[in-house]
Enzyme design. Sequence first.
Site, PDB file in Angstrom:
ATOM      1  N   ASN A  17       0.828  -1.212   0.000  1.00  0.00           N
ATOM      2  CA  ASN A  17       0.000   0.000   0.000  1.00  0.00           C
ATOM      3  C   ASN A  17       0.862   1.263   0.000  1.00  0.00           C
ATOM      4  O   ASN A  17       0.362   2.355   0.249  1.00  0.00           O
ATOM      5  CB  ASN A  17      -0.900   0.027   1.232  1.00  0.00           C
ATOM      6  CG  ASN A  17      -1.821  -1.178   1.286  1.00  0.00           C
ATOM      7  OD1 ASN A  17      -2.423  -1.540   0.292  1.00  0.00           O
ATOM      8  ND2 ASN A  17      -1.915  -1.815   2.446  1.00  0.00           N
ATOM      9  N   HIS A  67     -13.988  -2.166   6.114  1.00  0.00           N
ATOM     10  CA  HIS A  67     -12.768  -2.779   6.654  1.00  0.00           C
ATOM     11  C   HIS A  67     -13.020  -3.431   8.017  1.00  0.00           C
ATOM     12  O   HIS A  67     -13.831  -2.953   8.807  1.00  0.00           O
ATOM     13  CB  HIS A  67     -11.719  -1.675   6.805  1.00  0.00           C
ATOM     14  CG  HIS A  67     -10.349  -2.163   7.145  1.00  0.00           C
ATOM     15  ND1 HIS A  67      -9.825  -2.116   8.419  1.00  0.00           N
ATOM     16  CD2 HIS A  67      -9.381  -2.701   6.364  1.00  0.00           C
ATOM     17  CE1 HIS A  67      -8.592  -2.595   8.408  1.00  0.00           C
ATOM     18  NE2 HIS A  67      -8.297  -2.962   7.174  1.00  0.00           N
ATOM     19  N   GLU A 113     -16.178   3.681   3.400  1.00  0.00           N
ATOM     20  CA  GLU A 113     -14.820   4.015   2.962  1.00  0.00           C
ATOM     21  C   GLU A 113     -14.891   4.838   1.689  1.00  0.00           C
ATOM     22  O   GLU A 113     -15.822   4.662   0.894  1.00  0.00           O
ATOM     23  CB  GLU A 113     -14.020   2.728   2.683  1.00  0.00           C
ATOM     24  CG  GLU A 113     -13.873   1.883   3.922  1.00  0.00           C
ATOM     25  CD  GLU A 113     -13.153   0.559   3.677  1.00  0.00           C
ATOM     26  OE1 GLU A 113     -12.402   0.438   2.693  1.00  0.00           O
ATOM     27  OE2 GLU A 113     -13.349  -0.348   4.496  1.00  0.00           O
ATOM     28  N   SER A 140     -10.916  -1.090   0.265  1.00  0.00           N
ATOM     29  CA  SER A 140      -9.567  -1.650   0.336  1.00  0.00           C
ATOM     30  C   SER A 140      -9.380  -2.900  -0.505  1.00  0.00           C
ATOM     31  O   SER A 140      -8.259  -3.224  -0.872  1.00  0.00           O
ATOM     32  CB  SER A 140      -9.197  -1.936   1.788  1.00  0.00           C
ATOM     33  OG  SER A 140     -10.106  -2.845   2.358  1.00  0.00           O
ATOM     34  N   ASP A 188     -13.756   6.506   5.992  1.00  0.00           N
ATOM     35  CA  ASP A 188     -12.404   5.949   6.103  1.00  0.00           C
ATOM     36  C   ASP A 188     -11.686   6.191   4.775  1.00  0.00           C
ATOM     37  O   ASP A 188     -12.034   5.597   3.753  1.00  0.00           O
ATOM     38  CB  ASP A 188     -12.511   4.451   6.428  1.00  0.00           C
ATOM     39  CG  ASP A 188     -11.149   3.790   6.611  1.00  0.00           C
ATOM     40  OD1 ASP A 188     -10.140   4.357   6.168  1.00  0.00           O
ATOM     41  OD2 ASP A 188     -11.112   2.687   7.203  1.00  0.00           O
ATOM     42  N   HIS A 236      -7.169   4.506   1.879  1.00  0.00           N
ATOM     43  CA  HIS A 236      -6.549   4.266   0.573  1.00  0.00           C
ATOM     44  C   HIS A 236      -6.660   5.460  -0.368  1.00  0.00           C
ATOM     45  O   HIS A 236      -6.250   5.388  -1.528  1.00  0.00           O
ATOM     46  CB  HIS A 236      -7.167   3.032  -0.092  1.00  0.00           C
ATOM     47  CG  HIS A 236      -6.882   1.798   0.682  1.00  0.00           C
ATOM     48  ND1 HIS A 236      -5.691   1.106   0.576  1.00  0.00           N
ATOM     49  CD2 HIS A 236      -7.603   1.159   1.626  1.00  0.00           C
ATOM     50  CE1 HIS A 236      -5.712   0.087   1.405  1.00  0.00           C
ATOM     51  NE2 HIS A 236      -6.860   0.096   2.056  1.00  0.00           N
ATOM     52  N   LYS A 251      -0.030   3.976   4.786  1.00  0.00           N
ATOM     53  CA  LYS A 251      -0.134   3.576   3.391  1.00  0.00           C
ATOM     54  C   LYS A 251       0.646   4.576   2.534  1.00  0.00           C
ATOM     55  O   LYS A 251       1.865   4.512   2.539  1.00  0.00           O
ATOM     56  CB  LYS A 251      -1.599   3.386   3.032  1.00  0.00           C
ATOM     57  CG  LYS A 251      -2.059   2.084   3.718  1.00  0.00           C
ATOM     58  CD  LYS A 251      -3.503   1.801   3.788  1.00  0.00           C
ATOM     59  CE  LYS A 251      -3.674   0.452   4.495  1.00  0.00           C
ATOM     60  NZ  LYS A 251      -4.943   0.283   5.158  1.00  0.00           N
TER      61      LYS A 251
HETATM   62  C1  LIG Z   1      -5.314  -0.396   6.378  1.00  0.00           C
HETATM   63  C2  LIG Z   1      -6.674   0.069   6.729  1.00  0.00           C
HETATM   64  C3  LIG Z   1      -6.999   0.482   8.015  1.00  0.00           C
HETATM   65  C4  LIG Z   1      -6.056   0.299   9.164  1.00  0.00           C
HETATM   66  O1  LIG Z   1      -4.952   1.111   9.092  1.00  0.00           O
HETATM   67  P1  LIG Z   1      -3.585   0.662   9.784  1.00  0.00           P
HETATM   68  O2  LIG Z   1      -2.851   1.926   9.962  1.00  0.00           O
HETATM   69  O3  LIG Z   1      -2.933  -0.291   8.857  1.00  0.00           O
HETATM   70  O4  LIG Z   1      -3.956   0.030  11.090  1.00  0.00           O
HETATM   71  C5  LIG Z   1      -8.254   1.002   8.241  1.00  0.00           C
HETATM   72  N1  LIG Z   1      -9.157   1.089   7.231  1.00  0.00           N
HETATM   73  C6  LIG Z   1      -8.873   0.669   6.002  1.00  0.00           C
HETATM   74  C7  LIG Z   1      -9.901   0.797   4.936  1.00  0.00           C
HETATM   75  C8  LIG Z   1      -7.641   0.136   5.701  1.00  0.00           C
HETATM   76  O5  LIG Z   1      -7.378  -0.324   4.489  1.00  0.00           O
END
Ligand SMILES: *Cc1c(COP(=O)(O)O)cnc(C)c1O
Length: 375
Positions: free
Chosen positions: A34, A120, A164, A168, A193, A196, A227
């Site tokens: 990522n 997620h 989101e 993801s 969220d 990404h 990421k």
């Molecule tokens: C990776 C991810 C998270 C968590 O983030 P981390 O910093 O890796 O704990 C939360 N939501 C989504 C959609 C993700 O892809």
Amino acid sequence: MSWDLEAELAELEQRHLRRRLRVSETQALNFASNDYLGLAQSDFLKQTLLESVARQGAGSGASRLVVGTKGPHQRLEEQIAAFKQKQAALTFSSGYAASVGVITSVVGSDDVVLLDKFAHASLIDAAKLSGATIRVFPHNHLGKLERLLQSTAATARRTLIVTESIFSMDGDECPLREIVELKDKHGAWLLLDEAHAIGVIGPGGRGLAADLGLADQVEIHLGTLSKALGLSGGYIAGSRALIDVLINRARSFIYTTAPPPALAEAAAGALAHVSGRQGDSLRQQLHQNVQQLRHGLQNVPKDRSAIIPYIVGAENAALELAEQLRAQHNIIAPAIRYPTVPRGTARLRLSVSAIHSSEEIQHVTDALSISMKAS
Ligand SMILES: *Cc1c(COP(=O)(O)O)cnc(C)c1O
């Protein structure tokens, strides 16, 4: 009682669902990360982190509310708030911890969480832990979301929609404008969220809400530093009151050691880099790479995100394809299986980075076409 863990593992194995840790080979072609802008291994960020450690030391020594809050934490949070165009922000040790912290702080047993089916795992876990009533709506299904809003509005104290901006596992976008309209109409709040999307989409990599001019209307912004920003940690951005509630209630913030101040300082550097001119040129390169790979593959959606689902279907077929790519073509692209994605939609999840070369992307499309013909 049944404590036969070996049998449990054997059953996973038999269903092609057993997972194993693999030390990743750095010389392989990585289409699994990522690290969308290539920052994690960049000289820029390595140097920034080294210098931050020299200035700030290694660990933080305490939780944020005790003596763990240092200048870099505060500066990073102010910078994130400005970047997200919100009043305030709070950082957590991970995006997972940010999910758990915020949802458990703002909703409880009198409340309802409306969750996109593809949300997620951190968001699902958080909703469960909050004790709120959980209603899941089919992925991006506005009609069902509206019906759920209508049926809960009268009885719930609070209704929180959780989704989101870039999903993801499928790399598609939520219909944000319509969701914002719906939640405003029904007095719900929205948690978006952007894990990404940050660094990847929108002006300065600010994400989808900023891209659509909707940052103001989204009450809770969630993102990660792990990421496109190349480090680790998560954040919530929102109103001053929201952040103050989190400082008082979010157990995943309160009862854990503050992230190293050096990490916060380096994240501030990464954020400045990503939101500035260098970030713009990295994003331009990334989008060019995404277009090349999406166009070079058959049957992948024409979305704009850096996550490309190459659906295979059966769990074992996806595993075999991933193994073939690794063994014969030196390409790392993970098979994603149930329960991460619905049964029967096992896939390769290809993620593109700004630092992939055009030849490397061509190598992937060639390898997939050879492997699919052979199967
Ligand atoms: C990776 C991810 C998270 C968590 O983030 P981390 O910093 O890796 O704990 C939360 N939501 C989504 C959609 C993700 O892809």
